[in-house]
Write an enzyme that holds these catalytic residues in place. Structure first.
Site, PDB file in Angstrom:
ATOM      1  N   ASP A  97       0.845  -1.198   0.000  1.00  0.00           N
ATOM      2  CA  ASP A  97       0.000   0.000   0.000  1.00  0.00           C
ATOM      3  C   ASP A  97       0.884   1.254   0.000  1.00  0.00           C
ATOM      4  OD1 ASP A  97      -2.361   1.445  -0.092  1.00  0.00           O
ATOM      5  OD2 ASP A  97      -2.598   1.505   2.080  1.00  0.00           O
ATOM      6  N   GLY A 152      -1.850   7.780   4.328  1.00  0.00           N
ATOM      7  CA  GLY A 152      -0.915   7.078   3.460  1.00  0.00           C
ATOM      8  C   GLY A 152       0.467   6.947   4.051  1.00  0.00           C
TER       9      GLY A 152
END
Length: 434
Positions: A313, A332
């Site tokens: 990710d 993130g």
């Protein structure tokens, strides 16, 4: 060394996650593919002109296939470029990156697919396979031109971290994908239910004064999608699942024989909501880190094969987007370079055997994407990594190859370092001795 000179690895701990077999021996590479492997391969048996790599007992395994990483180009080169992303990937043992479509412009046109492939060819160190947008502009309304995008080189279809709200649009996308035998990858998140939530809903969120995201925000979309998969017969992959509600639904769907797979992130397997500590924004993720009980369920699901894939990710964010109050910071974290080392925490704790971990990071993603990679077998591409699973180190963000340094493992003590990475038998990373 000539470009296609033979390459012989000796004294290696060969780990083939496809078969689960571990052996001691060597591996021979000819013309970018595995020509032979096993205990009989020793330095004295090297072909003339071969380069010999003495692994000194290190693990030799297939390179990792990361099904979810943001590479920046086109349009977000301030966050990452294909050159920096693939450098980070090579240092972390990732030999194939599946590039997210959330660029600017998005990957919804064959010309953009071609651009990504050309940039990867010219500046990349590892293989880069572009995902194409599921809908035009990633707006969730009009389905993309699957046929033209596949012809241009798109590996699968996904709107990145934009979940399709409209069930009718999702049904049409799945039907369209089925007709092209294409894979739909979907990020399950009910955005309306998420609302202003920024972390796991529960007692800790209340104590920190932050809005929570309930587990149901993910599970509702997983449930809906699985019903639509049963209706359409399409191939479907839930990109990130992070709680037991979703796992239960996926287990039932698999038992019914639906063509469904799922992934989770290395962050959700090795961290929990408590790691947020005093509002550490590098730990702000989508979906949010969950309770420790949920993390344990995810680890168990990797061990028993219910979760097919582990992804980095990789989502680089610049300093300005992270140096903000937790609720306002961008979600993130970077992860290409630390995915394997963080995953080895599960091996060292005894929760997941090494072949099982590598299977979720290489073999299963390759199988789902219908790639040749992810196995140590004669004829397979020589995308290989050599690593010492026990070598300790401390993560120093300044040493990471990614353009951004927003790692959730800042100053973490990890075990397991990649020493060298090869793509099609060619060296793309060699760690210098300290």
């Amino acid at each position: 060394m000539p470009p296609h000179a033979p390459l012989l690895f000796v004294n290696a701990r060969l780990v083939d996650p496809a078969s689960g077999v571990e052996t001691r021996g060597g591996l021979l590479v000819l013309d970018g593919r595995i020509a032979d492997l096993g205990p009989a391969l020793i330095a004295q048996a090297a072909p003339q002109g071969a380069r010999i790599v003495d692994c000194a007992g290190d693990v030799l395994a297939p390179g990792l296939v990361d099904m979810q990483a943001f590479v920046g180009e086109p349009g977000a080169e301030h966050r990452e470029t294909i050159a920096t992303a693939t450098a980070a990937a090579a240092a972390g043992g990732v030999t194939t990156i599946v590039a997210a479509p959330g660029t600017s412009p998005p990957v919804d046109d064959p010309a953009v697919v071609d651009f990504v492939l050309r940039r990867a060819r010219d500046t990349g160190r590892v293989r880069v396979l572009p995902l194409a947008a599921l809908t035009k502009g990633r707006e969730g309304r009009e389905i993309s031109e699957f046929g033209l995008l596949r012809e241009a080189g798109a590996i699968a279809f996904c709107d990145g971290k934009r979940s399709l709200r409209n069930a009718q649009t999702m049904r049409r996308a799945l039907t369209y994908a089925r007709d092209f035998d294409a894979l739909v990858i979907h990020f399950p998140e009910d955005r309306d239910l998420v609302g202003e939530g920024v972390m796991n809903e529960g007692e800790l969120a209340m104590r920190l004064g932050l809005a929570g995201v309930p587990r149901e925000a993910e599970a509702i979309i997983v449930d809906r999608d699985l019903r639509l998969v049963q209706l359409t017969g399409a191939r479907y992959h839930a990109s990130i699942v992070a709680n037991g509600l979703s796992l239960a639904a996926l287990e039932e769907a698999k038992a019914r024989g639906l063509s469904v797979t799922c992934g989770t992130t290395i962050n959700h397997l090795t961290l929990n909501e408590n790691d947020i500590g005093d509002y550490r924004t590098f730990l702000k993720l989508r979906p949010p880190l969950r309770h420790e009980d949920e993390r344990r369920l995810l680890v168990e699901a990797v061990a028993n094969g219910l979760i097919d894939v582990i992804v980095s990710d990789h989502d680089p964010q610049d300093v300005e987007m992270k140096r903000m109050p937790f609720a306002e910071a961008e979600a993130g974290a970077v992860g290409l370079e630390t995915m394997l080392a963080a995953g080895l925490r599960l091996v060292h704790s005894g929760d997941v055997p090494l072949p099982t971990l590598l299977r979720a990071m290489s073999t299963r993603p390759a199988e789902i994407l219908r790639l040749e990679q992810g196995r140590l077998a004669k004829g397979a591409p020589a995308d290989l990594i050599r690593f010492d699973p026990d070598e300790p180190f401390v993560v120093d963000p300044a040493e990471l190859h990614s353009r951004c340094k927003n790692t959730p493992f800042d100053t973490a003590r990890l075990q397991g370092r990649v020493k060298s990475t090869f793509v099609a038998g060619q060296s793309v990373f060699e760690r210098r001795s300290d």
